[in-house]
Design an enzyme around this catalytic site. Structure first.
Site, PDB file in Angstrom:
ATOM      1  N   ASP A   1      56.115  19.202  99.886  1.00 44.85           N
ATOM      2  CA  ASP A   1      55.965  17.905 100.545  1.00 44.85           C
ATOM      3  C   ASP A   1      55.916  18.055 102.062  1.00 44.85           C
ATOM      4  O   ASP A   1      55.217  17.326 102.746  1.00 44.85           O
ATOM      5  CB  ASP A   1      57.127  16.985 100.151  1.00 44.85           C
ATOM      6  CG  ASP A   1      57.100  16.638  98.684  1.00 44.85           C
ATOM      7  OD1 ASP A   1      56.323  15.742  98.304  1.00 44.85           O
ATOM      8  OD2 ASP A   1      57.826  17.277  97.896  1.00 44.85           O
TER       9      ASP A   1
ATOM     10  N   ASP B   1      61.761  20.491  94.525  1.00 50.26           N
ATOM     11  CA  ASP B   1      61.112  19.966  93.325  1.00 50.26           C
ATOM     12  C   ASP B   1      59.813  20.714  93.034  1.00 50.26           C
ATOM     13  O   ASP B   1      59.000  20.284  92.227  1.00 50.26           O
ATOM     14  CB  ASP B   1      60.846  18.458  93.465  1.00 50.26           C
ATOM     15  CG  ASP B   1      59.859  18.152  94.579  1.00 50.26           C
ATOM     16  OD1 ASP B   1      59.502  19.078  95.360  1.00 50.26           O
ATOM     17  OD2 ASP B   1      59.417  16.986  94.669  1.00 50.26           O
TER      18      ASP B   1
ATOM     19  N   ASP C   1      60.649  22.713 102.388  1.00 45.67           N
ATOM     20  CA  ASP C   1      61.503  21.975 101.446  1.00 45.67           C
ATOM     21  C   ASP C   1      61.709  22.708 100.127  1.00 45.67           C
ATOM     22  O   ASP C   1      62.435  22.218  99.257  1.00 45.67           O
ATOM     23  CB  ASP C   1      60.931  20.571 101.178  1.00 45.67           C
ATOM     24  CG  ASP C   1      59.467  20.593 100.752  1.00 45.67           C
ATOM     25  OD1 ASP C   1      58.728  21.505 101.174  1.00 45.67           O
ATOM     26  OD2 ASP C   1      59.060  19.692  99.995  1.00 45.67           O
TER      27      ASP C   1
ATOM     28  N   ASP D   1      73.133  53.158 109.825  1.00 46.18           N
ATOM     29  CA  ASP D   1      73.272  54.522 109.303  1.00 46.18           C
ATOM     30  C   ASP D   1      72.026  54.887 108.497  1.00 46.18           C
ATOM     31  O   ASP D   1      72.032  54.879 107.271  1.00 46.18           O
ATOM     32  CB  ASP D   1      74.544  54.594 108.441  1.00 46.18           C
ATOM     33  CG  ASP D   1      74.920  56.021 108.072  1.00 46.18           C
ATOM     34  OD1 ASP D   1      74.319  56.955 108.638  1.00 46.18           O
ATOM     35  OD2 ASP D   1      75.808  56.181 107.211  1.00 46.18           O
TER      36      ASP D   1
ATOM     37  N   GLU E   1      49.052  34.590  88.350  1.00 41.70           N
ATOM     38  CA  GLU E   1      49.292  35.007  89.734  1.00 41.70           C
ATOM     39  C   GLU E   1      50.782  34.976  90.013  1.00 41.70           C
ATOM     40  O   GLU E   1      51.447  33.972  89.735  1.00 41.70           O
ATOM     41  CB  GLU E   1      48.568  34.049  90.697  1.00 41.70           C
ATOM     42  CG  GLU E   1      48.801  34.412  92.158  1.00 41.70           C
ATOM     43  CD  GLU E   1      48.092  33.472  93.140  1.00 41.70           C
ATOM     44  OE1 GLU E   1      47.720  32.346  92.746  1.00 41.70           O
ATOM     45  OE2 GLU E   1      47.934  33.883  94.299  1.00 41.70           O
TER      46      GLU E   1
ATOM     47  N   HIS F   1      74.274  59.680 109.528  1.00 39.24           N
ATOM     48  CA  HIS F   1      75.449  60.546 109.689  1.00 39.24           C
ATOM     49  C   HIS F   1      75.278  61.903 109.004  1.00 39.24           C
ATOM     50  O   HIS F   1      76.128  62.779 109.139  1.00 39.24           O
ATOM     51  CB  HIS F   1      76.736  59.821 109.254  1.00 39.24           C
ATOM     52  CG  HIS F   1      76.990  59.797 107.789  1.00 39.24           C
ATOM     53  ND1 HIS F   1      76.702  58.720 106.980  1.00 39.24           N
ATOM     54  CD2 HIS F   1      77.536  60.729 106.972  1.00 39.24           C
ATOM     55  CE1 HIS F   1      77.072  58.990 105.745  1.00 39.24           C
ATOM     56  NE2 HIS F   1      77.574  60.198 105.710  1.00 39.24           N
TER      57      HIS F   1
ATOM     58  N   SER G   1      76.365  60.938 100.316  1.00 36.56           N
ATOM     59  CA  SER G   1      75.790  60.261 101.478  1.00 36.56           C
ATOM     60  C   SER G   1      74.311  60.542 101.632  1.00 36.56           C
ATOM     61  O   SER G   1      73.845  61.646 101.332  1.00 36.56           O
ATOM     62  CB  SER G   1      76.478  60.753 102.745  1.00 36.56           C
ATOM     63  OG  SER G   1      77.632  60.011 102.946  1.00 36.56           O
TER      64      SER G   1
ATOM     65  N   GLU H   1      55.764  35.583  86.074  1.00 39.03           N
ATOM     66  CA  GLU H   1      54.642  36.090  85.285  1.00 39.03           C
ATOM     67  C   GLU H   1      55.099  37.136  84.285  1.00 39.03           C
ATOM     68  O   GLU H   1      54.353  38.024  83.899  1.00 39.03           O
ATOM     69  CB  GLU H   1      53.562  36.681  86.203  1.00 39.03           C
ATOM     70  CG  GLU H   1      52.917  35.663  87.135  1.00 39.03           C
ATOM     71  CD  GLU H   1      52.102  34.597  86.420  1.00 39.03           C
ATOM     72  OE1 GLU H   1      51.503  34.902  85.357  1.00 39.03           O
ATOM     73  OE2 GLU H   1      52.072  33.453  86.912  1.00 39.03           O
TER      74      GLU H   1
ATOM     75  N   ASN I   1      50.527  31.623  85.217  1.00 37.29           N
ATOM     76  CA  ASN I   1      49.139  31.271  85.541  1.00 37.29           C
ATOM     77  C   ASN I   1      48.336  32.504  85.966  1.00 37.29           C
ATOM     78  O   ASN I   1      47.229  32.398  86.457  1.00 37.29           O
ATOM     79  CB  ASN I   1      49.085  30.190  86.635  1.00 37.29           C
ATOM     80  CG  ASN I   1      49.544  30.731  87.997  1.00 37.29           C
ATOM     81  OD1 ASN I   1      50.152  31.793  88.079  1.00 37.29           O
ATOM     82  ND2 ASN I   1      49.237  30.009  89.046  1.00 37.29           N
TER      83      ASN I   1
HETATM   84  N1  ARG Z   1      80.385  59.324 103.869  1.00 32.19           N
HETATM   85  C1  ARG Z   1      80.376  59.970 102.568  1.00 32.19           C
HETATM   86  C2  ARG Z   1      79.515  61.226 102.586  1.00 32.19           C
HETATM   87  O1  ARG Z   1      79.316  61.790 103.632  1.00 32.19           O
HETATM   88  C3  ARG Z   1      79.928  59.019 101.491  1.00 32.19           C
HETATM   89  C4  ARG Z   1      81.048  58.130 101.134  1.00 32.19           C
HETATM   90  C5  ARG Z   1      80.700  57.110 100.144  1.00 32.19           C
HETATM   91  N2  ARG Z   1      81.965  56.617  99.685  1.00 32.19           N
HETATM   92  C6  ARG Z   1      82.176  55.740  98.782  1.00 32.19           C
HETATM   93  N3  ARG Z   1      83.384  55.456  98.398  1.00 32.19           N
HETATM   94  N4  ARG Z   1      81.173  55.113  98.222  1.00 32.19           N
HETATM   95  O2  ARG Z   1      79.111  61.716 101.566  1.00 32.19           O
END
Ligand code: ARG
Length: 595
Positions: free
Chosen positions: A251, A247, A257, A441, A286, A393, A537, A295, A284
């Site tokens: 409280d 609400d 809550d 990753d 902030e 990766h 990636s 805001e 207000n």
């Molecule tokens: N592992 C991929 C790379 O080395 C990226 C794959 C992303 N795949 C996707 N379907 N969103 O670039």
């Protein structure tokens, strides 16, 4: 019946009386999200609320700053240990570390007696009518009932050592016949609700309408509130009636809550992050919602949520003590805030990645390309200083010298003049990166600084902001991916492309046990027409907040094929790694709030 209700609420929306979800026939239990309650969020949970300016956010919790981390300018305040502190922030930070050194008054410590609060005419020391003696005044005064609420009552109870605040704010205490309150005046008091002493609140003069007009309180003690059935359990151990959850009113005293709400009842406003705030806090000046929407659109007071309040007349009152709220806001405004996530003015985006569109110079100033030997291997995200975020990766920590970071790049066959090539100083891969499951990753690359300035000067890049809370963006939000990755038909791409994808909730339905909710985020489109692909990636999934600030919400990580509707792209959920990132790059580089 239900239909009429929906129609009515639609009509109301047109008249812009629109209240956050039509909920009047829902029971309060339905407003609360059970899964969220298990996380036991409180006013100290910085993934839900902002910390106080004398606190900083570490691992999702507001912890005390050291006094020297406070802004220097301000005026001295006096604390209960009789010592003066250079500013309110210094005192509150000291108090945060040493509870008991409460605020007494703004200004130097004076000999003229201290601020005092007593509870009178109750049977126990945990209850009674509130009597105060202000600094520099020698008469005691009572508090008028008209301005008295759970916010102030909680503060009185905190002050007296009852950590769970107040149980009851409306009990009447009977003065014995011969005791007579001879004053016709009383004090109105107004607190925010998280102060630790009533001395921090604002006092104005009011009129006493007999003893029923005086404020009393019953503080919560363990034996007092044996949990009733159908009561909401606060994180601090107090129980409150269900109808007081969600609400906008704190409280519980620890705000628990109001932090796991799907809707809000009464005079309150629902933040996208699932927090109810009092309607009076909308527009207000902030920001209360971590997502900022309370805001926005406030000019001329036309925010839909406060239309009703505007007509409420503001009673003229005589100020006795201003309270420390203005000072708290001033301190907040003085805290350093790094710059990130705001593009320079560029021509409006003419609207690839699988199914995307070509990018123009300046549209993705945080996008970098990671070159390994002679190939653009991955994307990356510039996050400020010398730092680039990418996927684990994509990199190997031992071959630092074979990487280059290309900033300002659009086309890598015909590089544009904005291109700047940086060499790599260091690569940090998350210690729990798992190359089989793709968990964690995430990696950081530190670029070699300019040998003279010892800084990285990257004129055509702007850092993206790092999200500090997983509640900043919700499912179905449209965000943007960008990169030099392949097209659906495995066609090579030389020029930076981008596309819009929506955040997908419940991604285990697509990937079952390969998807880890806390660490990963899914995004895609209904028909799969837009997706990241091989080569994207390490690049960004960027979401834009209500103030047009851009956050790296995800890092392109993996996916089953590219552009298949049944398999959305999977991204590393950056918000989960805020503390990991800040531990390597330094808090001051990336902490926008809660510094
Ligand atoms: N592992 C991929 C790379 O080395 C990226 C794959 C992303 N795949 C996707 N379907 N969103 O670039």
């Amino acid at each position: 019946m239900k239909l009429i209700h929906v129609l009515l609420s639609l009509l109301c929306c047109h008249l812009s009386f629109c209240r956050v979800p039509a909920i009047s026939d829902a029971s309060p239990e339905d407003l609360v999200e059970e899964k969220c309650l298990m996380k036991k969020y409180t006013h100290l949970s910085c993934s839900k609320v902002f910390c106080q300016p004398w606190q900083k956010c570490i691992d999702g919790t507001c912890v005390c700053k050291l006094p020297y981390q406070c802004p220097k300018n301000g005026t001295s305040v006096c604390a209960a240990n009789g010592k003066s502190y250079p500013t309110y922030c210094h005192q509150k930070s000291f108090e945060c570390l040493h509870p008991g050194t409460k605020f007494v008054n703004n200004g130097k410590c004076t000999a003229e007696g201290k601020f005092r609060v007593d509870l009178e005419y109750g049977n126990k020391d945990s209850e009674g009518i509130v009597k105060v003696k202000l600094v520099e005044q020698d008469t005691h005064m009572f508090i008028c009932n008209s301005s008295w609420s759970i916010r102030e009552a909680n503060v009185v109870c905190f002050d007296r050592g009852f950590k769970q605040g107040a149980l009851d704010v409306h009990r009447t205490f009977h003065l014995s016949e011969n005791l007579h309150i001879n004053s016709t005046e009383c004090l109105n008091v107004h607190c925010q609700g998280l102060e630790t002493s009533l001395a921090e609140c604002a006092f104005t003069k009011g009129i006493n309408e007999g003893y029923q007009g005086l404020a009393g309180v019953v503080c919560f003690t363990q034996n007092e509130g044996s949990p009733r059935e159908r009561s909401f359990q606060c994180v601090n151990g107090k129980s409150i009636p269900w109808k007081k959850a969600c609400d906008g009113v704190n409280d519980c005293g620890d705000q628990s809550d109001e932090l796991c709400c799907k809707g809000c009842q009464g005079e309150s406003f629902l933040c996208k992050s699932g927090v109810c705030i009092p309607r009076q806090h909308v527009c207000n000046g902030e920001v209360d919602c971590i997502t900022g929407e309370d805001e926005v659109g406030c000019k001329g007071g036309d925010h839909p949520a406060i239309l009703g309040l505007l007509s409420m007349a503001r009673e003229e009152t005589k100020l006795v003590i201003a309270g420390m709220d203005t000072e708290r806001k001033r301190i907040k405004s003085l805290l350093p805030k790094p710059f990130c996530g705001v593009r320079e003015n560029i021509r409006t985006r003419r609207k690839r990645i699988v199914g995307g569109k070509p990018a123009q110079v300046g549209e993705f100033p945080w996008q970098v390309a990671i070159k390994y030997d002679n190939k653009i291997k991955c994307g990356g995200i510039y996050i400020g200083g010398c730092w680039v975020l990418t996927a684990a990766h994509c990199v190997s920590t031992t071959r630092t010298h074979r990487y280059q970071i290309w900033t300002g790049l659009i086309d890598w066959i015909k590089p544009n003049s904005e291109l700047k090539v940086e060499f790599v100083e260091k690569i940090i891969v998350h210690e729990y990166y798992n190359g089989t499951s793709y968990q964690n990753d995430i990696a950081l690359m530190e670029m070699k600084p300019n040998p003279h300035s010892k800084r990285c000067e990257i004129p055509n890049s702007i850092p993206a902001c790092i999200p500090w809370s997983p509640y900043l963006f919700q499912a179905n939000t449209t965000c943007v991916i960008s990169g030099w990755g392949r097209e659906k038909d495995n066609q090579k791409v030389y020029s930076l492309r981008w596309g819009e994808v929506n955040l997908v909730s419940n991604c285990s339905q697509f990937y079952s046990n390969r998807y880890y909710e806390k660490e990963m985020e899914c995004a895609g489109t209904m028909d799969g027409s837009i997706d990241a692909c091989k080569g994207d990636s390490g690049g960004p999934l960027v979401c834009t907040d209500i103030n047009n600030v851009n956050y790296v919400w995800g890092i392109v990580s993996w996916g089953e094929n590219c552009g298949k509707p049944e398999f959305p792209g999977v991204y590393t959920k950056v918000a989960n790694y805020f503390d990991w990132i800040s531990s390597h790059v330094g808090r001051s580089l990336i902490s926008q709030y809660n510094m």
